[in-house]
Scaffold this motif. Structure first.
Motif, short mmCIF file in Angstrom:
data_model
loop_
_atom_site.label_atom_id
_atom_site.label_comp_id
_atom_site.label_asym_id
_atom_site.label_seq_id
_atom_site.Cartn_x
_atom_site.Cartn_y
_atom_site.Cartn_z
N PHE A 191 0.83 -1.21 0.00
CA PHE A 191 0.00 0.00 0.00
C PHE A 191 0.87 1.26 0.00
O PHE A 191 0.52 2.26 -0.64
N LEU A 192 2.00 1.23 0.72
CA LEU A 192 2.88 2.40 0.74
C LEU A 192 3.54 2.64 -0.62
O LEU A 192 3.81 3.79 -0.99
N GLU A 193 3.79 1.57 -1.38
CA GLU A 193 4.35 1.73 -2.72
C GLU A 193 3.38 2.44 -3.66
O GLU A 193 3.78 3.12 -4.60
N LYS A 194 2.06 2.28 -3.40
CA LYS A 194 1.05 2.95 -4.23
C LYS A 194 0.87 4.42 -3.85
O LYS A 194 0.20 5.15 -4.58
N SER A 195 1.43 4.83 -2.72
CA SER A 195 1.24 6.20 -2.23
C SER A 195 2.34 7.11 -2.75
O SER A 195 3.41 6.65 -3.17
N PRO A 196 2.10 8.42 -2.73
CA PRO A 196 3.14 9.37 -3.16
C PRO A 196 4.36 9.29 -2.24
O PRO A 196 4.25 8.94 -1.07
N ARG A 197 5.52 9.64 -2.76
CA ARG A 197 6.77 9.56 -2.00
C ARG A 197 6.91 10.81 -1.13
O ARG A 197 7.49 11.81 -1.54
N THR A 198 6.32 10.76 0.06
CA THR A 198 6.40 11.87 1.02
C THR A 198 7.29 11.46 2.18
O THR A 198 7.66 10.29 2.33
N ALA A 199 7.61 12.45 3.03
CA ALA A 199 8.46 12.17 4.19
C ALA A 199 7.79 11.18 5.14
O ALA A 199 8.43 10.30 5.72
N VAL A 200 6.47 11.31 5.28
CA VAL A 200 5.74 10.39 6.18
C VAL A 200 5.80 8.96 5.66
O VAL A 200 6.05 8.01 6.41
N ASN A 201 5.57 8.79 4.34
CA ASN A 201 5.60 7.44 3.77
C ASN A 201 6.99 6.83 3.83
O ASN A 201 7.15 5.63 4.03
N VAL A 202 8.03 7.65 3.62
CA VAL A 202 9.41 7.15 3.72
C VAL A 202 9.68 6.67 5.15
O VAL A 202 10.27 5.59 5.36
N THR A 203 9.23 7.45 6.14
CA THR A 203 9.43 7.06 7.54
C THR A 203 8.72 5.75 7.85
O THR A 203 9.25 4.88 8.55
N ARG A 204 7.51 5.58 7.31
CA ARG A 204 6.76 4.35 7.57
C ARG A 204 7.43 3.15 6.92
O ARG A 204 7.44 2.04 7.49
N LYS A 205 7.99 3.33 5.71
CA LYS A 205 8.74 2.23 5.09
C LYS A 205 9.94 1.85 5.94
O LYS A 205 10.26 0.66 6.10
N LEU A 206 10.60 2.85 6.48
CA LEU A 206 11.79 2.58 7.29
C LEU A 206 11.44 1.74 8.53
O LEU A 206 12.17 0.81 8.88
N THR A 207 10.33 2.08 9.17
CA THR A 207 9.93 1.30 10.35
C THR A 207 9.62 -0.15 9.99
O THR A 207 9.93 -1.08 10.74
N ILE A 208 9.02 -0.36 8.80
CA ILE A 208 8.70 -1.72 8.37
C ILE A 208 9.98 -2.48 8.05
O ILE A 208 10.14 -3.66 8.43
N TYR A 209 10.92 -1.84 7.33
CA TYR A 209 12.20 -2.49 7.04
C TYR A 209 12.93 -2.85 8.34
O TYR A 209 13.57 -3.92 8.44
N LYS A 210 12.82 -1.99 9.33
CA LYS A 210 13.47 -2.25 10.62
C LYS A 210 12.88 -3.48 11.28
O LYS A 210 13.60 -4.35 11.79
N GLU A 211 11.54 -3.59 11.27
CA GLU A 211 10.88 -4.75 11.88
C GLU A 211 11.24 -6.04 11.15
O GLU A 211 11.51 -7.07 11.77
#
Length: 719
Positions: A128-148
């Protein structure tokens, strides 16, 4: 914190920006030991977001509350918030918020040891995040998922996937330029290379990479203390560096290990996160024993054990290690009673750990059982595949046999052709014999042709006659259909004419009824004014004269008493006249509306032995004055009937409106009557009621039984 607070309260209440900023501010409050304020802040904004048309902020804030509650060990409360966030997923159109909710579900599952299910939720979140625009919020959320995901694969010793998501974490963090995300990326990279070095001690470069990434994380936090959301991050990196120098640099890393461990203890004391202190005390204890400071080392071990027992999630391996180390130290110092106590505690913890291991083994057995079932399914599929191959082979054998049969058939056909040639020669001879017979038959055929022509002519004539008959029949049917259509049209015209006449008669009747009601109301108004202005004035002047006589009559008491009685009778006559005038001309309807007129009427009609009440349920009236007066007259007639005949103690008038319809109920608790015995059709009062109802396009229903009272229900159109 003050800057976050100021920024939060500068945003408008209930705005999108404030909803989004609430999550960041609440997490900062939680990690700074202001949990009550964080919880209150989240609940207030969740209630505001619930009424917001777009449910994305409602789902987002529930996720923050769920994670905070889980960290605070309120698992039922966390489940409640998480279910509320999942319930609005179908109503959310924003892909970024959907991804965050799936991330939150995976985050909770990871901490419930459901790592396989958590990975599935994290992958949904990334999609779902890949379908969203590349904003600072979405980048931060991807980072938390990669961390998990990196942490999960690190626990599973899956270095390939761990390295994949660590690389994605570093690349995304550097692109986003977010301090906290970059810190997490450095920490994960350091942990990855440290674990790879443990698996391969020969490669010293892996250890140097781990040290470098930990130091990068440490210096990043030191350079940007204001951007620190979680104050325990510095403690975590300090503990990791202390362990690294203590374990892998035993000769020249002692000072660094002690320095970083004490720094972690100071931060943990400020934030109240005692779990960090356990490995720090362990490093300090080992370094103290190495330097010969045994008492100091024992204190560190005891403090680590004390903090371990304060944690809600007890780590059995750490507990066994601490009790074993304390038991050994007590034996070395000759304190055998303490050694026995620590050894007994070691056995208790070992039994608990063994029981938990047995539970884990049962889970592993269940997984093995499921895998065996899957293997059996695979074996069945393989057997089915082998059966299919055998069938294909059989089909090939059958096709070969069919080819042989075809070749045999071809040989048989050649034999048959040769036999046919022989037969053909014989037939040629027979044909020569037959030619003679054909010549004879020609003459017979000519005769037959003549007879056939005659038969054909007769058949043609018959078909012509048939077609003529059918065409006449069709013409007759068409004429009949036309006549039927014409008569039907005439009947429809007559019916429409009758309907039109009936409509005109109804309109004429309505006009007559309207004129009659208007005339009746004018006559009532005139009569009421004449009574009020003429007779009322005369009675009032008579009362004034008698009052003056009564005042001047000093001598004779009998005359004075008679004059007082006459004044009392005049007062009653004036009140009765005023009541008649009010009933004949309800001025309150014109001045204040139907509600006030009915309330005044109910108050006037209430008596000592009968109470009349008027109630208005949800009621809105847009009727004109004529209709209001007609409704007033209907209610007046029905209430008068109840007062005269019902012998009731209570009469209730209720009015309500719904869907352009006015509902009126007049109910009494009187003696009632037999609906079949009483003829309501020839009652003058009820005739007037029905006339006014027809004018108002209304309906009436009467319900009554002997001894049960009477209820009259009216329904009137307000259009």
């Amino acid at each position: 914190m003050q800057e976050l607070k100021k920024s939060y309260y500068n945003l408008p209440l209930g705005s999108k920006e404030r909803f989004l900023f609430t999550g960041k501010y609440a997490q900062a409050l939680y990690f700074n030991n202001e949990k009550v304020l964080a919880d209150q802040l989240l609940n207030d904004n969740i209630q505001l977001a619930k009424s917001y048309p777009d449910k994305q902020y409602y789902g987002y804030l529930n996720c923050i509350a769920a994670m905070n509650s889980f960290n605070d060990h309120s698992f039922e409360k966390s489940h409640f918030y998480l279910e509320r966030a999942k319930s609005v997923l179908p109503l959310i159109t924003d892909n970024s918020t959907k991804g965050y909710i799936y991330y939150c579900v995976g985050w909770v599952m990871t901490r419930q040891n459901k790592e396989d299910e958590a990975v599935s939720q994290f992958h949904k979140a990334i999609s779902f995040l890949e379908k969203s625009p590349r904003t600072a919020v979405n980048v931060t959320r991807k980072l938390t998922i990669y961390k998990e995901l990196t942490a999960i694969y690190a626990n599973q010793r899956n270095y390939d996937f761990q390295e994949k998501y660590t690389t994605l974490l570093l690349e995304t963090a550097k692109e986003g330029q977010n301090i906290n995300s970059l810190f997490d990326a450095f920490m994960q990279a350091g942990y990855l290379f440290e674990e790879e070095y443990r698996a391969n001690y020969g490669d010293r470069s892996l250890l140097e990479k781990a040290e470098q990434h930990y130091l990068d994380a440490y210096h990043l936090i030191k350079r940007n203390p204001k951007d620190l959301v979680n104050p325990t991050d510095l403690a975590y990196v300090s503990v990791n560096l202390a362990n690294l120098y203590h374990e892998f640099y035993p000769e020249n890393g002692s000072k660094k290990a002690i320095s970083f461990a004490k720094q972690a203890l100071d931060i943990a004391a400020e934030t109240g996160q005692y779990a960090i202190t356990i490995p720090a005390y362990g490093v300090l204890a080992d370094e103290s024993f190495k330097l010969g400071h045994r008492e100091e080392g024992i204190k560190y071990l005891q403090q680590a054990l004390y903090n371990l027992e304060r944690e809600p999630h007890y780590d059995y391996q750490v507990g066994l290690s601490l009790y074993s180390r304390l038991s050994e130290v007590s034996v070395e110092e000759g304190k055998y009673e303490e050694a026995f106590k620590y050894q007994k505690n070691y056995i208790d913890v070992f039994e608990k750990a063994f029981n938990s291991d047995k539970l884990d083994k049962t889970k592993q057995l269940e997984l093995k059982f499921e895998r065996e079932l899957q293997n059996q399914k695979l074996m069945r599929l393989r057997l089915e595949g082998e059966k299919k191959e055998q069938r294909i082979r059989l089909m090939k054998v059958l096709s070969d046999r069919q080819n042989q049969l075809l070749e045999n058939l071809k040989l048989n056909e050649l034999n048959r052709t040769q036999q046919l040639k022989v037969l053909q020669l014989e037939r040629d001879k027979k044909e020569q014999d037959l030619q003679l017979s054909r010549l004879e038959n020609k003459q017979r055929l000519q005769e037959l042709d003549v007879s056939k022509k005659q038969i054909a002519f007769k058949s043609r004539m018959n078909t012509i006659y048939i077609w003529l008959f059918l065409s006449c029949l069709v013409v007759i049917l068409l004429l009949f259909y036309a006549y039927w259509q014409r008569s039907r049209a005439l009947r429809q015209k007559e019916h429409m004419h009758e309907l039109e006449m009936e409509k005109n008669n109804q309109q004429h009747a309505i006009k007559n009824l309207t004129a009659m009601l208007a005339g009746e109301e004018k006559e009532r108004t005139r009569l009421a004014r004449d009574l009020h202005d003429g007779l009322g004035g005369l009675l009032s002047s008579t009362k004034l004269g008698l009052s003056s006589l009564n005042h001047n009559a000093f001598g004779d008491g009998t005359v004075k008493e008679e004059i007082g009685r006459s004044i009392t009778l005049l007062d009653g006559a004036v009140d009765e006249l005023r009541r008649l005038a009010h009933n004949l001309m309800p001025d309150l309807i014109i001045k204040y509306g139907l509600q006030e007129a009915l309330r005044d009427y109910a108050a006037r009609m209430s008596q000592a032995n009968c109470q009349v009440e008027c109630e208005f349920l949800p009621f809105k009236s847009n009727l004109n004055v004529e209709k209001k007066i007609s409704i007033y007259r209907i209610i007046q007639e029905l209430v008068n009937n109840a007062l005269k005949h019902a012998e009731a103690k209570n009469i209730l008038i209720q009015l309500s409106s719904h869907n352009e319809r006015l509902h009126i109920t007049i109910e009494d608790d009187g003696k009632g009557f037999d609906m079949e015995a009483v003829d309501l059709q020839h009652s003058a009062g009820m005739h007037n009621v029905r006339s006014r109802l027809s004018f108002l396009d209304g309906e009436m229903k009467i319900i009554s039984d002997l001894g049960e009272g009477t209820t009259v229900e009216l329904e009137i159109s307000m259009v």
